[in-house]
Design a protein around this motif. Sequence first.
Motif, mmCIF file in Angstrom:
data_model
loop_
_atom_site.group_PDB
_atom_site.id
_atom_site.type_symbol
_atom_site.label_atom_id
_atom_site.label_comp_id
_atom_site.label_asym_id
_atom_site.label_seq_id
_atom_site.Cartn_x
_atom_site.Cartn_y
_atom_site.Cartn_z
ATOM 1 N N PRO A 138 0.806 -1.226 0.000
ATOM 2 C CA PRO A 138 0.000 0.000 0.000
ATOM 3 C C PRO A 138 0.833 1.267 0.000
ATOM 4 O O PRO A 138 0.306 2.365 -0.240
ATOM 5 C CB PRO A 138 -0.826 -0.125 1.290
ATOM 6 N N TYR A 139 2.141 1.134 0.226
ATOM 7 C CA TYR A 139 3.020 2.298 0.243
ATOM 8 C C TYR A 139 3.829 2.424 -1.046
ATOM 9 O O TYR A 139 4.743 3.242 -1.144
ATOM 10 C CB TYR A 139 3.950 2.231 1.449
ATOM 11 N N GLY A 140 3.499 1.605 -2.036
ATOM 12 C CA GLY A 140 4.081 1.793 -3.353
ATOM 13 C C GLY A 140 5.281 0.933 -3.685
ATOM 14 O O GLY A 140 5.833 1.051 -4.786
ATOM 15 N N GLY A 141 5.720 0.071 -2.792
ATOM 16 C CA GLY A 141 6.854 -0.804 -3.075
ATOM 17 C C GLY A 141 6.418 -2.027 -3.878
ATOM 18 O O GLY A 141 5.316 -2.085 -4.418
ATOM 19 N N LYS A 142 7.302 -3.025 -3.918
ATOM 20 C CA LYS A 142 6.969 -4.243 -4.651
ATOM 21 C C LYS A 142 5.929 -5.056 -3.878
ATOM 22 O O LYS A 142 5.733 -4.869 -2.673
ATOM 23 C CB LYS A 142 8.218 -5.070 -4.897
ATOM 24 N N ASP A 143 5.265 -5.948 -4.578
ATOM 25 C CA ASP A 143 4.263 -6.800 -3.939
ATOM 26 C C ASP A 143 4.870 -7.571 -2.769
ATOM 27 O O ASP A 143 6.066 -7.877 -2.750
ATOM 28 C CB ASP A 143 3.701 -7.815 -4.944
ATOM 29 N N VAL A 144 4.010 -7.894 -1.802
ATOM 30 C CA VAL A 144 4.444 -8.710 -0.669
ATOM 31 C C VAL A 144 3.636 -9.998 -0.648
ATOM 32 O O VAL A 144 2.538 -10.086 -1.210
ATOM 33 C CB VAL A 144 4.281 -7.982 0.684
ATOM 34 N N ILE A 145 4.210 -11.010 0.008
ATOM 35 C CA ILE A 145 3.517 -12.273 0.229
ATOM 36 C C ILE A 145 2.735 -12.168 1.531
ATOM 37 O O ILE A 145 3.235 -11.627 2.516
ATOM 38 C CB ILE A 145 4.524 -13.434 0.323
ATOM 39 N N VAL A 146 1.515 -12.693 1.551
ATOM 40 C CA VAL A 146 0.763 -12.768 2.807
ATOM 41 C C VAL A 146 0.347 -14.214 3.041
ATOM 42 O O VAL A 146 0.073 -14.967 2.109
ATOM 43 C CB VAL A 146 -0.475 -11.850 2.817
ATOM 44 N N VAL A 147 0.357 -14.591 4.316
ATOM 45 C CA VAL A 147 -0.073 -15.931 4.715
ATOM 46 C C VAL A 147 -1.081 -15.797 5.852
ATOM 47 O O VAL A 147 -1.003 -14.854 6.652
ATOM 48 C CB VAL A 147 1.120 -16.815 5.159
ATOM 49 N N PRO A 148 -2.043 -16.711 5.952
ATOM 50 C CA PRO A 148 -3.083 -16.605 6.979
ATOM 51 C C PRO A 148 -2.576 -17.017 8.352
ATOM 52 O O PRO A 148 -1.624 -17.793 8.475
ATOM 53 C CB PRO A 148 -4.157 -17.575 6.491
ATOM 54 N N ALA A 149 -3.241 -16.512 9.367
ATOM 55 C CA ALA A 149 -2.899 -16.882 10.751
ATOM 56 C C ALA A 149 -3.108 -18.369 10.974
ATOM 57 O O ALA A 149 -3.992 -18.989 10.375
ATOM 58 C CB ALA A 149 -3.751 -16.084 11.726
ATOM 59 N N LEU A 150 -2.288 -18.930 11.822
ATOM 60 C CA LEU A 150 -2.458 -20.320 12.266
ATOM 61 C C LEU A 150 -2.675 -20.305 13.775
ATOM 62 O O LEU A 150 -1.807 -19.842 14.526
ATOM 63 C CB LEU A 150 -1.223 -21.155 11.915
ATOM 64 N N ASN A 151 -3.818 -20.790 14.201
ATOM 65 C CA ASN A 151 -4.156 -20.890 15.622
ATOM 66 C C ASN A 151 -4.467 -22.345 15.960
ATOM 67 O O ASN A 151 -5.631 -22.771 15.884
ATOM 68 C CB ASN A 151 -5.339 -19.997 15.979
#
Length: 300
Positions: A141-154
Amino acid sequence: MSKLISLKKAIAEFVNDGDIVYAAGFTHLIPFAAGHEIIRQGRKNLTLARATPDLIYDQMVAAGCAKKVIFSYMGNPGVGSLRIVRSAIEKGELEWEEYSHFGMITRLQAGASGLPFLPMNQTGATSLEQSNPLIKRIPDPYGGKDVIVVPALNPDVAIVHVQRADKNGNAHLWGIIGEQKEAAFAAKKVILTTEEIVDESVIRSDPNRTMIPANIVDAVCHVPYASHPSYSQGYYDRDNEFYLAWDKISESPESVKAYLDEWVYGVKDRNQYWEKLGAKTHKRLKVKAKYSEKINYGKY
């Protein structure tokens, strides 16, 4: 308030069919005793999560405990594949999710932080994104390269083995630190197994080693030698001979069944298992004196 109970009671009370179970520990402090107790109690349809499955999940899958594995790197460390888990996945008998090591830790960190997901830097493992739809890319959201996201593990239950703890669940662990802290804080319930029970004053004497605090622990189980054939730093060595032996044992269903019948179902608890290993193996593993014996702490 004391949370000290037997491992048998802890598994009976806190591990249910269908649970997500996280057996923590990296290289050492792997909670084999708890895994064996889960097998003895016949738990089914578990989702087994772990950064490095190791032999304990090979044995639990062989015993019919699991419906799914969530992992990063799967193998018999220094030897080869986890034959049983790999075969079950290849045959379509076992569901699976694979992440990088950092992806698994990030999932636990998100769970421990109460967040739905967390971002991480892109990795070279782009094939994981193709095989696991839960790994996603989003724009920075700040204009850099894409990031990877992973879901929480509980996890429903995290099982953590430590070198020493007090009866309330304040725990010391040292040596190679894996994901024990993150798994414990992310889980809904925590079972702690420990080489020793010590007085609270011993824990307070070295607070930097208190990785797991009492307020997140549900059960404390005094289980010496619980991590064999892995090791507990300062207590006993890794049983490299067994890791080599398991590679041969796991070649056939018959030899796996014979092992489980003799070494899991055939013993009532970890004490009996350790006695069965015998003095020769104890000597080879360079079993050390307990901390309480070194300081003449006495009975607890």
